[in-house]
Design a protein around this motif. Structure first.
Motif, PDB file in Angstrom:
ATOM      1  N   ILE A   1       3.876  13.047  -4.082  1.00 46.20           N
ATOM      2  CA  ILE A   1       2.522  13.405  -3.633  1.00 46.20           C
ATOM      3  C   ILE A   1       1.868  12.204  -2.940  1.00 46.20           C
ATOM      4  CG2 ILE A   1       0.217  14.064  -4.432  1.00 46.20           C
ATOM      5  CD1 ILE A   1       1.644  15.606  -6.723  1.00 46.20           C
ATOM      6  N   PHE A   2       2.036  11.029  -3.546  1.00 47.71           N
ATOM      7  CA  PHE A   2       1.482   9.783  -3.000  1.00 47.71           C
ATOM      8  C   PHE A   2       2.062   9.493  -1.618  1.00 47.71           C
ATOM      9  CE2 PHE A   2       2.325   5.219  -2.436  1.00 47.71           C
ATOM     10  CZ  PHE A   2       1.068   4.659  -2.580  1.00 47.71           C
ATOM     11  N   LYS A   3       3.388   9.597  -1.500  1.00 46.33           N
ATOM     12  CA  LYS A   3       4.049   9.285  -0.228  1.00 46.33           C
ATOM     13  C   LYS A   3       3.662  10.293   0.854  1.00 46.33           C
ATOM     14  CE  LYS A   3       7.165   6.625   1.858  1.00 46.33           C
ATOM     15  NZ  LYS A   3       7.053   5.157   1.936  1.00 46.33           N
ATOM     16  N   ALA A   4       3.640  11.574   0.485  1.00 47.72           N
ATOM     17  CA  ALA A   4       3.259  12.602   1.458  1.00 47.72           C
ATOM     18  C   ALA A   4       1.834  12.367   1.954  1.00 47.72           C
ATOM     19  CB  ALA A   4       3.385  13.981   0.824  1.00 47.72           C
ATOM     20  N   ASP A   5       0.949  12.001   1.047  1.00 41.35           N
ATOM     21  CA  ASP A   5      -0.441  11.725   1.432  1.00 41.35           C
ATOM     22  C   ASP A   5      -0.509  10.585   2.434  1.00 41.35           C
ATOM     23  OD1 ASP A   5      -3.395  12.084   0.964  1.00 41.35           O
ATOM     24  OD2 ASP A   5      -3.189  10.007   0.303  1.00 41.35           O
ATOM     25  N   HIS A   6       0.304   9.537   2.216  1.00 41.69           N
ATOM     26  CA  HIS A   6       0.331   8.411   3.155  1.00 41.69           C
ATOM     27  C   HIS A   6       0.910   8.818   4.508  1.00 41.69           C
ATOM     28  CE1 HIS A   6      -0.803   4.523   1.161  1.00 41.69           C
ATOM     29  NE2 HIS A   6      -0.856   5.361   0.141  1.00 41.69           N
ATOM     30  N   MET A   7       1.764   9.853   4.500  1.00 45.63           N
ATOM     31  CA  MET A   7       2.351  10.341   5.755  1.00 45.63           C
ATOM     32  C   MET A   7       1.453  11.350   6.449  1.00 45.63           C
ATOM     33  SD  MET A   7       6.290  10.735   4.376  1.00 45.63           S
ATOM     34  CE  MET A   7       6.928  11.434   5.904  1.00 45.63           C
ATOM     35  N   GLY A   8       0.378  11.773   5.747  1.00 47.66           N
ATOM     36  CA  GLY A   8      -0.599  12.640   6.383  1.00 47.66           C
ATOM     37  C   GLY A   8      -0.440  14.124   6.120  1.00 47.66           C
TER      38      GLY A   8
ATOM     39  N   GLU B   1       0.815  -1.206   0.000  1.00 46.65           N
ATOM     40  CA  GLU B   1       0.000   0.000   0.000  1.00 46.65           C
ATOM     41  C   GLU B   1       0.855   1.264   0.000  1.00 46.65           C
ATOM     42  OE1 GLU B   1      -2.346  -3.378   1.268  1.00 46.65           O
ATOM     43  OE2 GLU B   1      -0.438  -2.591   2.022  1.00 46.65           O
ATOM     44  N   ASP B   2       2.073   1.169   0.537  1.00 45.15           N
ATOM     45  CA  ASP B   2       2.974   2.313   0.609  1.00 45.15           C
ATOM     46  C   ASP B   2       3.886   2.426  -0.608  1.00 45.15           C
ATOM     47  OD1 ASP B   2       2.292   3.401   3.151  1.00 45.15           O
ATOM     48  OD2 ASP B   2       3.292   1.718   4.101  1.00 45.15           O
ATOM     49  N   PHE B   3       3.751   1.516  -1.556  1.00 44.96           N
ATOM     50  CA  PHE B   3       4.657   1.499  -2.712  1.00 44.96           C
ATOM     51  C   PHE B   3       3.993   2.165  -3.906  1.00 44.96           C
ATOM     52  CE2 PHE B   3       6.497  -0.515  -6.523  1.00 44.96           C
ATOM     53  CZ  PHE B   3       7.841  -0.268  -6.288  1.00 44.96           C
ATOM     54  N   PHE B   4       4.673   3.144  -4.487  1.00 41.30           N
ATOM     55  CA  PHE B   4       4.160   3.780  -5.705  1.00 41.30           C
ATOM     56  C   PHE B   4       4.708   3.005  -6.899  1.00 41.30           C
ATOM     57  CE2 PHE B   4       4.310   6.727  -9.260  1.00 41.30           C
ATOM     58  CZ  PHE B   4       3.023   7.247  -9.243  1.00 41.30           C
ATOM     59  N   PRO B   5       3.867   2.325  -7.675  1.00 44.19           N
ATOM     60  CA  PRO B   5       4.370   1.386  -8.678  1.00 44.19           C
ATOM     61  C   PRO B   5       4.876   2.010  -9.965  1.00 44.19           C
ATOM     62  CG  PRO B   5       1.979   1.361  -8.649  1.00 44.19           C
ATOM     63  CD  PRO B   5       2.408   2.250  -7.521  1.00 44.19           C
ATOM     64  N   GLY B   6       4.315   3.152 -10.363  1.00 41.92           N
ATOM     65  CA  GLY B   6       4.698   3.679 -11.673  1.00 41.92           C
ATOM     66  C   GLY B   6       4.451   2.630 -12.743  1.00 41.92           C
ATOM     67  N   ALA B   7       5.514   2.291 -13.495  1.00 42.66           N
ATOM     68  CA  ALA B   7       5.396   1.290 -14.559  1.00 42.66           C
ATOM     69  C   ALA B   7       5.551  -0.131 -14.040  1.00 42.66           C
ATOM     70  CB  ALA B   7       6.443   1.558 -15.640  1.00 42.66           C
ATOM     71  N   ASN B   8       5.561  -0.313 -12.708  1.00 42.38           N
ATOM     72  CA  ASN B   8       5.858  -1.617 -12.120  1.00 42.38           C
ATOM     73  C   ASN B   8       4.646  -2.306 -11.498  1.00 42.38           C
ATOM     74  OD1 ASN B   8       8.841  -1.639 -12.509  1.00 42.38           O
ATOM     75  ND2 ASN B   8       8.711   0.202 -11.242  1.00 42.38           N
ATOM     76  N   GLN B   9       3.450  -1.919 -11.930  1.00 39.32           N
ATOM     77  CA  GLN B   9       2.256  -2.533 -11.357  1.00 39.32           C
ATOM     78  C   GLN B   9       2.214  -4.036 -11.626  1.00 39.32           C
ATOM     79  OE1 GLN B   9      -0.150  -1.236  -9.234  1.00 39.32           O
ATOM     80  NE2 GLN B   9      -0.551  -3.446  -9.112  1.00 39.32           N
ATOM     81  N   GLU B  10       2.685  -4.460 -12.797  1.00 38.04           N
ATOM     82  CA  GLU B  10       2.678  -5.888 -13.111  1.00 38.04           C
ATOM     83  C   GLU B  10       3.581  -6.659 -12.154  1.00 38.04           C
ATOM     84  OE1 GLU B  10       3.501  -8.944 -16.873  1.00 38.04           O
ATOM     85  OE2 GLU B  10       3.722  -6.786 -17.148  1.00 38.04           O
ATOM     86  N   ILE B  11       4.712  -6.068 -11.785  1.00 36.77           N
ATOM     87  CA  ILE B  11       5.608  -6.699 -10.813  1.00 36.77           C
ATOM     88  C   ILE B  11       4.909  -6.847  -9.469  1.00 36.77           C
ATOM     89  CG2 ILE B  11       7.686  -6.297  -9.421  1.00 36.77           C
ATOM     90  CD1 ILE B  11       9.038  -5.242 -11.924  1.00 36.77           C
ATOM     91  N   VAL B  12       4.245  -5.784  -9.028  1.00 35.92           N
ATOM     92  CA  VAL B  12       3.508  -5.830  -7.761  1.00 35.92           C
ATOM     93  C   VAL B  12       2.483  -6.953  -7.786  1.00 35.92           C
ATOM     94  CG1 VAL B  12       1.888  -4.577  -6.282  1.00 35.92           C
ATOM     95  CG2 VAL B  12       3.879  -3.399  -7.235  1.00 35.92           C
ATOM     96  N   THR B  13       1.763  -7.068  -8.893  1.00 30.11           N
ATOM     97  CA  THR B  13       0.741  -8.110  -9.014  1.00 30.11           C
ATOM     98  C   THR B  13       1.358  -9.498  -8.936  1.00 30.11           C
ATOM     99  OG1 THR B  13      -0.671  -6.663 -10.349  1.00 30.11           O
ATOM    100  CG2 THR B  13      -1.080  -9.034 -10.495  1.00 30.11           C
ATOM    101  N   HIS B  14       2.466  -9.719  -9.634  1.00 32.71           N
ATOM    102  CA  HIS B  14       3.137 -11.028  -9.588  1.00 32.71           C
ATOM    103  C   HIS B  14       3.590 -11.371  -8.172  1.00 32.71           C
ATOM    104  CE1 HIS B  14       3.193 -12.425 -13.702  1.00 32.71           C
ATOM    105  NE2 HIS B  14       3.680 -11.278 -14.155  1.00 32.71           N
TER     106      HIS B  14
END
Length: 234
Positions: free
Chosen positions: A172-179, A18-31
Motif C-alpha cells: 500500500i505504501f509503495k503504491a501510494d508513492h507510485m501514485g 522516503e521510498d523505504f518501508f521500514p517495518g521493524a527496521n526503523q532503528e536501522i534507518v535512523t542509524h
C-alpha cells in the motif's frame, strides 16, 4: 576530491529513505541517517537475507549524502563484472562509501588486501563506510585476519524481514508513492498468489500500475486475477 571517479555509477532514483518501508527496521534507518549526517557511527555493517532492502538502504545513504552536499559512492561487489581492485584508488577522498555484498571479495587475496588498505586510509580521514552482506561479519570467509577484524569494528545491524501484515502495508505504501491505490484485500491476494520477495512485488506493482492506467480500471481482485493469468501465459 580525486581528479577522476574510480568507477562510474548511477543512483537509483526511487531508492531513497522516503521510498523505504521500514517495518521493524526503523532503528536501522535512523542509524544510517545519523551516520550520513555525521552524528552517528563512522562504520556500519548491515546484514540479512537477500531481498530485504539492503541495496535500497545503501542507495538511500548516497541520496542523503547528496542532500548534505557530501561526496558519495556506491558499488555492488557481487556484480558479474567486478573490476580490478585498483578501482579503490582515490575512494578514500569520498565522504560516504557504500559497498554491497562485501562477502563477494572473500578469498580473493588481491581484493582483500586492496580493501584493507582503502579501509585504513578512508577511516583515517574520518569518512563514513557502510557495507552490506548476507551474513554477519564473523561468518564471512575473509582470509586476511586484519580485514576480518576491521569489518567487526563499528556498528553491526541485522535487517529484519517483514511480517505478512507488514508486506501488505508495504504494498500500500509503495503504491501510494507510485501514485495509485491498492486495497488491503488486494495486497493480501497478491501475497497469496505471487512471489513474496520485495523486489518481485515492486516489479509487479509497476506492471499493475501500467495495466490499470491502460484499462482505466481499479485494481480489484478480479482484475488482478486477469493480469496474473495473462502474465502466467506469457
Amino acid at each position: 576530491m580525486a581528479q577522476q571517479l574510480p568507477l562510474h555509477f548511477e543512483f537509483r532514483a526511487n531508492q531513497t529513505f522516503e521510498d523505504f518501508f521500514p517495518g521493524a527496521n526503523q532503528e536501522i534507518v535512523t542509524h544510517l541517517q545519523q551516520c550520513v549526517a555525521g552524528v552517528g557511527e563512522q562504520q556500519i555493517f548491515l546484514w540479512g537475507k537477500s531481498g530485504l532492502g539492503k541495496s535500497h538502504l545503501l542507495q538511500a545513504c548516497c541520496h542523503q549524502a547528496q542532500r548534505h552536499k557530501l561526496s558519495s559512492f556506491y558499488f555492488d561487489l557481487a556484480h558479474a563484472q567486478r573490476p580490478d581492485p585498483a578501482m579503490l584508488s582515490g575512494l578514500d577522498d569520498y565522504n560516504i562509501v557504500c559497498f554491497d555484498n562485501i562477502e563477494a571479495i572473500a578469498g580473493n587475496a588481491a581484493w582483500e588486501r586492496a580493501f584493507f588498505n582503502f579501509f585504513n586510509q578512508h577511516r583515517d580521514r574520518g569518512h563514513k563506510l557502510i557495507v552490506s552482506a548476507s551474513s554477519a561479519p564473523n561468518a564471512i570467509a575473509i582470509q586476511l585476519p586484519d580485514l576480518k577484524t576491521r569489518l567487526n569494528w563499528g556498528l553491526t545491524l541485522k535487517i529484519q524481514p517483514l511480517t505478512d501484515s507488514d508486506r501488505v502495508a508495504a504494498l500500500i505504501f509503495k503504491a501510494d508513492h507510485m501514485g495509485f491505490e491498492i486495497a488491503p484485500q488486494a495486497g493480501r491476494f497478491l501475497l497469496t498468489h505471487y512471489h513474496r520477495d520485495l523486489a518481485s512485488l515492486w516489479a509487479l506493482l509497476e506492471k499493475l500500475d501500467r495495466a490499470s492506467l491502460a484499462a482505466k480500471r481499479k485494481l480489484t481482485i478480479p482484475f488482478l486475477k486477469q493480469i496474473l493469468d495473462e502474465d502466467s501465459r506469457d
